[in-house]
Design a protein around this motif. Sequence first.
Motif, PDB file in Angstrom:
ATOM      1  N   ALA A  65       0.849  -1.196   0.000  1.00  0.00           N
ATOM      2  CA  ALA A  65       0.000   0.000   0.000  1.00  0.00           C
ATOM      3  C   ALA A  65       0.885   1.246   0.000  1.00  0.00           C
ATOM      4  O   ALA A  65       1.157   1.855   1.031  1.00  0.00           O
ATOM      5  CB  ALA A  65      -0.929  -0.010   1.209  1.00  0.00           C
ATOM      6  N   SER A  69       1.805   2.169  -5.841  1.00  0.00           N
ATOM      7  CA  SER A  69       0.854   1.109  -6.200  1.00  0.00           C
ATOM      8  C   SER A  69      -0.304   1.625  -7.034  1.00  0.00           C
ATOM      9  O   SER A  69      -0.974   0.847  -7.716  1.00  0.00           O
ATOM     10  CB  SER A  69       0.319   0.434  -4.929  1.00  0.00           C
ATOM     11  OG  SER A  69      -0.540   1.313  -4.198  1.00  0.00           O
ATOM     12  N   TRP A  70      -0.556   2.926  -6.998  1.00  0.00           N
ATOM     13  CA  TRP A  70      -1.649   3.483  -7.792  1.00  0.00           C
ATOM     14  C   TRP A  70      -1.415   3.319  -9.296  1.00  0.00           C
ATOM     15  O   TRP A  70      -2.342   3.410 -10.089  1.00  0.00           O
ATOM     16  CB  TRP A  70      -1.847   4.960  -7.445  1.00  0.00           C
ATOM     17  CG  TRP A  70      -2.377   5.174  -6.054  1.00  0.00           C
ATOM     18  CD1 TRP A  70      -3.166   4.325  -5.344  1.00  0.00           C
ATOM     19  CD2 TRP A  70      -2.141   6.308  -5.217  1.00  0.00           C
ATOM     20  NE1 TRP A  70      -3.454   4.861  -4.104  1.00  0.00           N
ATOM     21  CE2 TRP A  70      -2.843   6.081  -4.003  1.00  0.00           C
ATOM     22  CE3 TRP A  70      -1.423   7.496  -5.360  1.00  0.00           C
ATOM     23  CZ2 TRP A  70      -2.832   6.985  -2.948  1.00  0.00           C
ATOM     24  CZ3 TRP A  70      -1.418   8.395  -4.314  1.00  0.00           C
ATOM     25  CH2 TRP A  70      -2.121   8.151  -3.124  1.00  0.00           C
ATOM     26  N   GLY A  71      -0.158   3.089  -9.685  1.00  0.00           N
ATOM     27  CA  GLY A  71       0.147   2.888 -11.091  1.00  0.00           C
ATOM     28  C   GLY A  71       0.269   1.433 -11.491  1.00  0.00           C
ATOM     29  O   GLY A  71       0.593   1.130 -12.643  1.00  0.00           O
ATOM     30  N   ASN A  72      -0.018   0.518 -10.566  1.00  0.00           N
ATOM     31  CA  ASN A  72       0.098  -0.912 -10.857  1.00  0.00           C
ATOM     32  C   ASN A  72      -1.034  -1.401 -11.767  1.00  0.00           C
ATOM     33  O   ASN A  72      -2.104  -0.787 -11.809  1.00  0.00           O
ATOM     34  CB  ASN A  72       0.071  -1.720  -9.556  1.00  0.00           C
ATOM     35  CG  ASN A  72       1.332  -1.539  -8.732  1.00  0.00           C
ATOM     36  OD1 ASN A  72       2.351  -1.068  -9.242  1.00  0.00           O
ATOM     37  ND2 ASN A  72       1.275  -1.916  -7.462  1.00  0.00           N
ATOM     38  N   SER A  75      -4.966  -2.066  -9.656  1.00  0.00           N
ATOM     39  CA  SER A  75      -5.141  -0.807  -8.923  1.00  0.00           C
ATOM     40  C   SER A  75      -6.577  -0.339  -9.079  1.00  0.00           C
ATOM     41  O   SER A  75      -7.302  -0.799  -9.970  1.00  0.00           O
ATOM     42  CB  SER A  75      -4.186   0.267  -9.465  1.00  0.00           C
ATOM     43  OG  SER A  75      -4.540   0.597 -10.796  1.00  0.00           O
ATOM     44  N   THR A  76      -6.964   0.591  -8.231  1.00  0.00           N
ATOM     45  CA  THR A  76      -8.305   1.148  -8.360  1.00  0.00           C
ATOM     46  C   THR A  76      -8.459   1.870  -9.699  1.00  0.00           C
ATOM     47  O   THR A  76      -9.540   1.857 -10.299  1.00  0.00           O
ATOM     48  CB  THR A  76      -8.609   2.122  -7.214  1.00  0.00           C
ATOM     49  OG1 THR A  76      -7.544   3.084  -7.103  1.00  0.00           O
ATOM     50  CG2 THR A  76      -8.747   1.378  -5.887  1.00  0.00           C
ATOM     51  N   ARG A  77      -7.379   2.444 -10.175  1.00  0.00           N
ATOM     52  CA  ARG A  77      -7.445   3.142 -11.465  1.00  0.00           C
ATOM     53  C   ARG A  77      -7.746   2.173 -12.596  1.00  0.00           C
ATOM     54  O   ARG A  77      -8.582   2.438 -13.464  1.00  0.00           O
ATOM     55  CB  ARG A  77      -6.120   3.852 -11.754  1.00  0.00           C
ATOM     56  CG  ARG A  77      -5.911   5.184 -11.044  1.00  0.00           C
ATOM     57  CD  ARG A  77      -5.682   5.039  -9.574  1.00  0.00           C
ATOM     58  NE  ARG A  77      -5.293   6.316  -8.962  1.00  0.00           N
ATOM     59  CZ  ARG A  77      -5.371   6.557  -7.663  1.00  0.00           C
ATOM     60  NH1 ARG A  77      -5.839   5.626  -6.843  1.00  0.00           N
ATOM     61  NH2 ARG A  77      -4.990   7.713  -7.172  1.00  0.00           N
ATOM     62  N   ILE A 148      -4.530   4.035   0.934  1.00  0.00           N
ATOM     63  CA  ILE A 148      -3.324   3.303   1.326  1.00  0.00           C
ATOM     64  C   ILE A 148      -2.918   3.563   2.773  1.00  0.00           C
ATOM     65  O   ILE A 148      -2.036   2.879   3.286  1.00  0.00           O
ATOM     66  CB  ILE A 148      -2.152   3.622   0.376  1.00  0.00           C
ATOM     67  CG1 ILE A 148      -1.885   5.126   0.331  1.00  0.00           C
ATOM     68  CG2 ILE A 148      -2.422   3.048  -1.004  1.00  0.00           C
ATOM     69  CD1 ILE A 148      -0.644   5.503  -0.468  1.00  0.00           C
ATOM     70  N   THR A 152      -5.288  -2.084   1.389  1.00  0.00           N
ATOM     71  CA  THR A 152      -4.575  -2.492   0.185  1.00  0.00           C
ATOM     72  C   THR A 152      -5.600  -2.985  -0.821  1.00  0.00           C
ATOM     73  O   THR A 152      -6.411  -3.857  -0.502  1.00  0.00           O
ATOM     74  CB  THR A 152      -3.582  -3.630   0.491  1.00  0.00           C
ATOM     75  OG1 THR A 152      -2.653  -3.198   1.483  1.00  0.00           O
ATOM     76  CG2 THR A 152      -2.824  -4.047  -0.764  1.00  0.00           C
ATOM     77  N   PHE A 153      -5.578  -2.418  -2.024  1.00  0.00           N
ATOM     78  CA  PHE A 153      -6.505  -2.867  -3.068  1.00  0.00           C
ATOM     79  C   PHE A 153      -5.927  -4.106  -3.731  1.00  0.00           C
ATOM     80  O   PHE A 153      -4.753  -4.125  -4.127  1.00  0.00           O
ATOM     81  CB  PHE A 153      -6.725  -1.765  -4.099  1.00  0.00           C
ATOM     82  CG  PHE A 153      -7.686  -2.162  -5.188  1.00  0.00           C
ATOM     83  CD1 PHE A 153      -9.036  -2.271  -4.913  1.00  0.00           C
ATOM     84  CD2 PHE A 153      -7.234  -2.456  -6.461  1.00  0.00           C
ATOM     85  CE1 PHE A 153      -9.941  -2.658  -5.899  1.00  0.00           C
ATOM     86  CE2 PHE A 153      -8.120  -2.835  -7.467  1.00  0.00           C
ATOM     87  CZ  PHE A 153      -9.468  -2.937  -7.171  1.00  0.00           C
TER      88      PHE A 153
END
Length: 237
Positions: A65, A69-72, A75-77, A148, A152-153
């Motif tokens: 987290a 990780s937002w760019g993994n 991810s939520t995105r 985060i 953890t998503f």
Amino acid sequence: MSLTPDLRAALHGVTTATLTTVLLKQGLRNCWIRGAMPLTGAARGTRVVGEAFTLRFIPMREDLATPASWGNPISTRAAIEAMPEGAIAVADAMGVTDAGIFGDILCQRMAVRRVAALVTDGVMRDLAGVEGTGLPVWARGTAAPASIAGLTFVGWNEPVACGGVAVFAGDVIVADTDGAVAIPKDMVAAVAEAAVEQEAMEAWIMEEARKGAALPGLYPMNAETKARYDAFRAGKG
């Protein structure tokens, strides 16, 4: 069974209170998503119906987290880009209240993709901005920290436990002023039919109560009252 236009229209005319009663009669007691209440103006005084697109969070782990990780790929995105038009995003946030799962930018993207609503047992952040997106949101409240900080998503379109309710991708969600209810996808047609009849019956009972009828024998109906109701329905048919 998929959510056909006719089923969607039928469920749009049925309250979540009625649906919980119908589901109870069909053996399902645990269908109301705890903590998911109307949060944004777009969610108040309205009703949404759609198929669940599930999102799953687990407890925060420091090595996973992170802002990176937002760019993994997971991810939520990325999950938002997979949401189909008309779906209701159902996010299992484990009831965590000190980390907001989504903010204004993510909600704006969901609104642009014509996602019908977001339902979660967690909380949101950037509430003023979220309001501005027009996305209907049912949630437990708000918190400033990002997801985060406490979560953890880990994936989407998996079975989740949102508000203590088992929700599978494709289950049908109905949300209104009283909260959100999950209907198992294989039961949607039967539940919709029973719920429409329940609403019609309760509208008749309400009118009888307005006229001064006493509740014993009326609600629930005894045989005599049921006969009067059946005659009323036959006359309308």
